[in-house]
Design an enzyme around this catalytic site. Structure first.
Site: not given
Ligand SMILES: Nc1nc2c(c(CN[C@H]3C=C[C@H](O)[C@@H]3O)cn2[C@@H]2O[C@H](COP(=O)(O)O)[C@@H](O)[C@H]2O)c(=O)[nH]1
Length: 341
Positions: A319, A314-315, A239, A53, A237
């Site tokens: 992504d 999560d990441y 979202d 990123h 998380f």
């Protein structure tokens, strides 16, 4: 006032009583099998946060931690009213949308000499200054600009009054405990207090507080003040992208009535029963995926508790959702305008 149950306990409670959203144990196990070979890759690693990123800070400095605190204070509600009319921020030749538009705007401000990551600056920023920093390169502004102005002033003021203007001071006070840092953030910064009531019981999600701890861990590369012995105690998380990808991967399922409401673009309120079920089941579903991933490696005699946790899952999934927008376009995401995610 007693603290609400942790996000993981809340998720277990919600998933056990949810009517319109269901978690598939079999589906979660299949996703774990599909992810098995991805775990050793950069996309599933702490290093990926910087390597993959370009807008994230390179450094592991106090300034980089201040960048993370500012961005995660504003890390909510980027979805556009219409998919063909988006807020876009151009930075170094690339047009960024959604969450990345926020990061691009922050980096653009820093390049313009605006001390946007300094608490003494954003504690007293005016609405017009916030509009200028977060300006879009299309006619579509970033959503909830007034709310962003309010939480910036509030968070900057608290940081100045209680932590000498530096979030790194707050991190140091957590003494390498993710749960302690999470508690410090939720107790001191009201805009991070992401809680709800479900069947008369208080529940918590703490999406921005947990991602703030995770991004602090990432930007400090898991070392020094950024080492957290209990990082695995965080959940994913909750979202509006993770639920979408879990349904796409068939680890989670919506009732026909809920699917119909989502496809019609119904706007839910923060705390609505369906919204709480979507968020709670997402957290529970990812806890199951992590469990199955660890078990698959255990069967091979490998203890992967340092390489597999809800943060890295999560990441990876977030992504993945970004990179598979086209394939996922038939799965609606739930629309809520709030400052929590
Ligand atoms: N669960 C989860 N939610 C996340 C993130 C991030 C950014 N993290 C990146 C930074 C470093 C890491 O490597 C991640 O790549 C933003 N969001 C949420 O998504 C929504 C924005 O979506 P879109 O409209 O498509 O941009 C909005 O609710 C925002 O709060 C995450 O990581 N996990």
């Amino acid at each position: 006032m007693e603290a609400p149950p942790t996000p993981l306990e809340s998720a277990r409670f919600i998933a056990g009583r949810s009517r319109d959203v269901s978690v598939s144990e079999e589906g979660a196990r299949r996703v774990a099998e599909a992810l098995f070979d991805k775990v050793p890759s950069a996309a599933f690693s702490l290093a990926g946060w910087k390597q993959l990123h370009e807008l994230n800070p390179r450094a592991a400095s106090e300034e980089a931690v201040s960048w993370v605190f500012l961005v995660d204070t504003l890390n909510f509600s980027f979805w556009p009213e219409r998919d063909d009319q988006k807020c876009l921020v151009k930075y170094k030749g690339t047009a960024y949308s959604g969450y990345w538009a926020l990061c691009a705007a922050v980096n653009r401000a820093l390049d313009e000499g605006i001390p946007i990551t300094s608490a003494s600056y954003y504690a007293t920023m005016t609405l017009d200054q916030v509009r200028h920093v977060l300006r879009s390169d299309t006619e579509v502004p970033m959503p909830l600009i007034e709310e962003r102005h309010r939480v910036l002033n509030e968070s900057g003021t608290v940081l100045l009054e209680k932590f000498g203007g530096s979030f790194l001071t707050c991190v140091k006070m957590s003494e390498n405990s993710a749960q302690k840092l999470l508690r410090l953030v939720v107790e001191n910064f009201p805009s991070y207090r992401d809680e709800a009531v479900f069947e008369e019981k208080k529940v918590s999600f703490y999406k921005r507080a947990q991602i703030l701890v995770a991004d602090t861990w990432s930007v400090l590369e898991g070392k020094g003040d950024g080492f957290f012995g209990d990082i695995s105690s965080l959940t994913i998380f909750a979202d509006y992208r993770i639920p979408q990808v879990l349904v796409h991967l068939k680890a989670m399922k919506y009732s026909e009535e809920l699917m119909k409401k989502l496809q019609e673009g119904t706007i839910f309120q923060s705390g609505d029963k369906e919204e709480v079920e979507i968020r709670g089941c997402s957290i529970w579903c990812c806890a199951l995926i992590c469990k199955h991933l660890l078990e698959l490696y255990e069967k091979k005699g490998q203890d992967m508790r340092d390489q597999i946790n809800a943060v890295l899952l999560d990441y990876y999934l977030w992504d993945y959702a970004r990179d598979h927008r086209e394939e996922m376009k038939d799965i609606p995401f739930h629309r809520v305008r709030c400052i929590y995610y």
